[in-house]
Design a protein around this motif. Structure first.
Motif, PDB file in Angstrom:
ATOM      1  N   ALA A  89       3.584   5.242 -15.544  1.00 35.14           N
ATOM      2  CA  ALA A  89       3.467   3.884 -14.521  1.00 35.14           C
ATOM      3  C   ALA A  89       5.218   3.503 -13.735  1.00 35.14           C
ATOM      4  N   VAL A  90       6.197   4.163 -12.989  1.00 37.15           N
ATOM      5  CA  VAL A  90       6.440   3.567 -12.279  1.00 37.15           C
ATOM      6  C   VAL A  90       6.307   4.579 -11.009  1.00 37.15           C
ATOM      7  N   SER A  91       5.279   5.938 -11.134  1.00 35.35           N
ATOM      8  CA  SER A  91       4.485   5.933  -9.888  1.00 35.35           C
ATOM      9  C   SER A  91       3.137   5.181  -9.918  1.00 35.35           C
ATOM     10  N   ILE A  92       2.449   4.582 -10.505  1.00 38.58           N
ATOM     11  CA  ILE A  92       1.409   4.209  -9.704  1.00 38.58           C
ATOM     12  C   ILE A  92       2.361   2.445  -8.900  1.00 38.58           C
ATOM     13  N   LEU A  93       3.324   2.838  -9.318  1.00 38.47           N
ATOM     14  CA  LEU A  93       3.530   1.107  -8.641  1.00 38.47           C
ATOM     15  C   LEU A  93       4.255   1.538  -7.022  1.00 38.47           C
ATOM     16  N   MET A  94       4.095   3.032  -7.482  1.00 40.86           N
ATOM     17  CA  MET A  94       4.928   3.762  -6.235  1.00 40.86           C
ATOM     18  C   MET A  94       3.410   3.471  -5.466  1.00 40.86           C
ATOM     19  N   GLY A  95       2.569   3.699  -5.692  1.00 37.39           N
ATOM     20  CA  GLY A  95       0.989   3.548  -5.106  1.00 37.39           C
ATOM     21  C   GLY A  95       0.754   1.894  -4.165  1.00 37.39           C
ATOM     22  N   SER A 133      10.850  -6.586  -3.550  1.00 40.53           N
ATOM     23  CA  SER A 133      12.116  -5.940  -1.866  1.00 40.53           C
ATOM     24  C   SER A 133      13.178  -4.975  -2.520  1.00 40.53           C
ATOM     25  N   LEU A 134      13.485  -5.935  -3.835  1.00 44.70           N
ATOM     26  CA  LEU A 134      14.450  -4.814  -4.812  1.00 44.70           C
ATOM     27  C   LEU A 134      14.078  -3.552  -4.750  1.00 44.70           C
ATOM     28  N   VAL A 135      13.112  -2.978  -4.891  1.00 49.26           N
ATOM     29  CA  VAL A 135      12.221  -2.115  -5.681  1.00 49.26           C
ATOM     30  C   VAL A 135      11.582  -0.922  -5.222  1.00 49.26           C
ATOM     31  N   ALA A 136      11.065  -1.767  -3.817  1.00 52.55           N
ATOM     32  CA  ALA A 136      10.403  -0.750  -2.974  1.00 52.55           C
ATOM     33  C   ALA A 136      11.488   0.194  -1.764  1.00 52.55           C
ATOM     34  N   PRO A 137      12.741   0.022  -1.665  1.00 50.57           N
ATOM     35  CA  PRO A 137      13.403   0.690  -1.083  1.00 50.57           C
ATOM     36  C   PRO A 137      14.391   2.494  -1.941  1.00 50.57           C
ATOM     37  N   VAL A 138      13.972   1.919  -3.209  1.00 51.63           N
ATOM     38  CA  VAL A 138      14.152   2.630  -4.421  1.00 51.63           C
ATOM     39  C   VAL A 138      13.214   3.264  -4.534  1.00 51.63           C
ATOM     40  N   ILE A 139      11.974   2.891  -4.871  1.00 56.02           N
ATOM     41  CA  ILE A 139      10.967   4.404  -5.833  1.00 56.02           C
ATOM     42  C   ILE A 139      10.206   4.878  -4.042  1.00 56.02           C
ATOM     43  N   GLU A 140      10.422   4.227  -2.259  1.00 55.02           N
ATOM     44  CA  GLU A 140       9.991   4.911  -1.462  1.00 55.02           C
ATOM     45  C   GLU A 140      11.047   5.824  -0.990  1.00 55.02           C
ATOM     46  N   SER A 141      12.391   6.319  -1.441  1.00 53.35           N
ATOM     47  CA  SER A 141      14.063   6.639  -1.241  1.00 53.35           C
ATOM     48  C   SER A 141      13.072   8.286  -1.617  1.00 53.35           C
ATOM     49  N   PRO A 142      13.649   9.058  -0.275  1.00 54.93           N
ATOM     50  CA  PRO A 142      13.227  10.622  -0.051  1.00 54.93           C
ATOM     51  C   PRO A 142      13.727  11.456  -1.195  1.00 54.93           C
ATOM     52  N   VAL A 143      14.886  10.894  -1.754  1.00 52.82           N
ATOM     53  CA  VAL A 143      15.263  11.210  -2.692  1.00 52.82           C
ATOM     54  C   VAL A 143      14.558  11.541  -3.954  1.00 52.82           C
ATOM     55  N   LEU A 144      14.004  10.271  -4.537  1.00 46.95           N
ATOM     56  CA  LEU A 144      13.280  10.306  -5.602  1.00 46.95           C
ATOM     57  C   LEU A 144      11.787  10.757  -5.161  1.00 46.95           C
ATOM     58  N   LYS A 145      11.530  10.972  -3.745  1.00 46.18           N
ATOM     59  CA  LYS A 145       9.797  11.563  -4.172  1.00 46.18           C
ATOM     60  C   LYS A 145       9.456  12.581  -4.451  1.00 46.18           C
ATOM     61  N   PRO A 146      10.201  13.645  -4.204  1.00 46.61           N
ATOM     62  CA  PRO A 146       9.466  14.967  -4.972  1.00 46.61           C
ATOM     63  C   PRO A 146       9.689  15.045  -6.702  1.00 46.61           C
TER      64      PRO A 146
END
Lengths: 242, 217
Positions: A61-67, B134-147
């Protein structure tokens, strides 16, 4: 009317759609739970299904949030929120939005779209492109169920094998695709290594369940193996890709 | 078909058709409110880029997943989406753990509970993400977590494979070897994995049928 992809109006539309999905899900959950009780299934079994599924769902679900986060840059929050909560899929929404934007000469979905006509066209393409997934199930259900009942009535053993083969065919495709990039050098092997870690953790969980009688682990094994493999990916990728 | 299944079919149809109308009303509402009807040609042009692939995937998904997910599960899963990455694995794992068959009424119940639960959790996770954007977006998009997110499918299917392949290794060999060889020889097919699920299913069904007829399984 001043247009903004993050307007209150669009948020209201999103909330209506999201509320519909939630109500439908809760309704189906309660109905199936009650039927389970009627069939004599234990409360413990039904509750375990709910708990283990809920835990398993968090990571994907978090990966979908990433979308939603990725698409929000161009489309604002409400439209990606709607699209990824109803029918959509991560693998679909981004290409659909890009294809629609391309037809207006927008090469990349990096900047917030401020032209309401472009935004509307993207909304239409994203909606129409996914429509068969919602229209076909009620149309094809009778034929598919009829076929299954026929197979089961004719040869119950083959019916079991048939169902298992469906699962295995699907799993094979997603296992096979992991090998698609291994020609690209060590970096291309990362998905394969991740797959191996997930499989190894699952195998260990299986051993613990059987040999150490840790039956409770059964419900969390898939979530644990998935999270371990994803954590492994975070560490191995910078090492391999540099 | 039992009374419960018949009723599920009728109720499910009402829900899914309502969802179809609701989903279509979204672009209609946007166009009416902002008076921003786009030209049909531009919509068709965009649609041409996605429809041939995704309509095909849509048809394949309905045919492949409907027998696995049961009536209630199918009607709910196709409304809430994300079948491959969440709904189908959730339903399959739940049925496996509860030790019920997909084509039994118990299987129907467990599959529906699993799909409903995962739909609710997914929706809630996204709601939390949107509220705390605004809190979640930078964490989710961080290059560290991307893989971690790039590899979500191998992380999921590795575990699933152990469960299913170890229990049905004879049925697994042919489709597995076939799909691995196919992707090794034609890596570009990776983009169309949705369509290739059908190929995997057909290979699995044909090889199982042959083995069954020969008495090997």
């Amino acid at each position: 009317m001043e247009f903004s992809p993050n307007s209150t109006f669009l948020y209201i539309v999103a909330i209506i759609v999201i509320a519909f999905v939630l109500v439908q899900s809760v309704y189906f959950l309660v109905r199936a739970y009650r039927q389970g009780k009627k069939l004599g299934m234990s409360t413990a079994k039904l509750r375990k299904t709910i708990l283990s599924t809920a835990i398993f769902t968090v990571a994907p679900a978090v990966s979908i949030l990433m979308g939603v986060v990725v698409l929000a840059k161009a489309l604002g929050i409400p439209l990606p929120w709607i699209r990824l909560s109803v029918i959509g899929a991560l693998t679909y929404e981004l290409p659909a939005a890009s294809a629609a934007a391309n037809s207006f000469g927008i090469k990349e979905l990096g900047e917030l779209i401020t032209d309401p006509k472009v935004y509307s066209a993207i909304a239409w393409v994203m909606t129409l492109g996914i429509l068969p997934s919602i229209i076909l199930p009620p149309i094809l259900m009778k034929g598919i169920r009829g076929g299954m009942v026929k197979i089961k009535g004719k040869d119950p053993k083959w019916s079991d094998i048939f169902m298992t083969s469906l699962f295995l065919g699907m799993i094979s495709a997603f296992l096979g695709v992991v090998f698609a990039h291994i020609n690209e050098g060590l970096k291309g092997w990362i998905p394969f290594f991740v797959l191996l870690v997930s499989a190894a953790v699952m195998a260990i969980c299986g051993l613990l369940i059987k040999k150490c009688n840790m039956k409770w682990l059964e419900n969390y094994a898939i979530a644990i193996s998935m999270l371990c493999a994803m954590t492994f990916a975070v560490f191995i990728t910078p090492v391999i890709a540099g | 078909m039992s009374n419960y299944l018949k009723k599920t079919d009728t109720i499910g149809k009402i829900w899914i058709w309502s969802a179809a109308v609701l989903v279509l009303m979204v672009p209609v509402a946007i166009c009416v409110y902002y008076n921003s009807w786009p030209e049909i040609t531009s919509v068709l042009k965009g649609l041409l880029g996605v429809a041939p692939i995704f309509w095909t995937v849509g048809v394949i998904e309905v045919i492949t997943y409907t027998p696995m997910l049961g009536i209630g599960g199918t009607y709910l899963a196709f409304v809430t989406g994300n079948l491959t990455s969440i709904k189908a694995p959730a339903a399959l794992t739940a049925m496996e753990n509860a030790d019920v068959k997909a084509d039994s009424e118990e299987g129907e119940v467990i599959s529906t509970i699993a799909i409903a639960t995962s739909s609710i959790v997914t929706t809630l996770v996204i709601i939390v993400g949107v509220v705390l954007f605004s809190l979640v977006a930078p964490v989710i998009e961080s290059p560290v977590l991307k893989p971690a997110f790039d590899n979500i499918l191998p992380a999921l299917f590795g575990g699933l494979a152990v469960v299913y392949v170890s229990k049905n290794w004879k049925l697994s060999i042919v489709p597995l070897v076939f799909m691995v060889t196919l992707f090794l020889c034609v890596p570009s097919l990776a983009d169309s994995v949705g369509i290739l699920v059908t190929v995997g299913v057909i290979v699995a069904l044909v090889s199982s049928r042959i083995m069954y007829k020969k008495g090997w399984i």
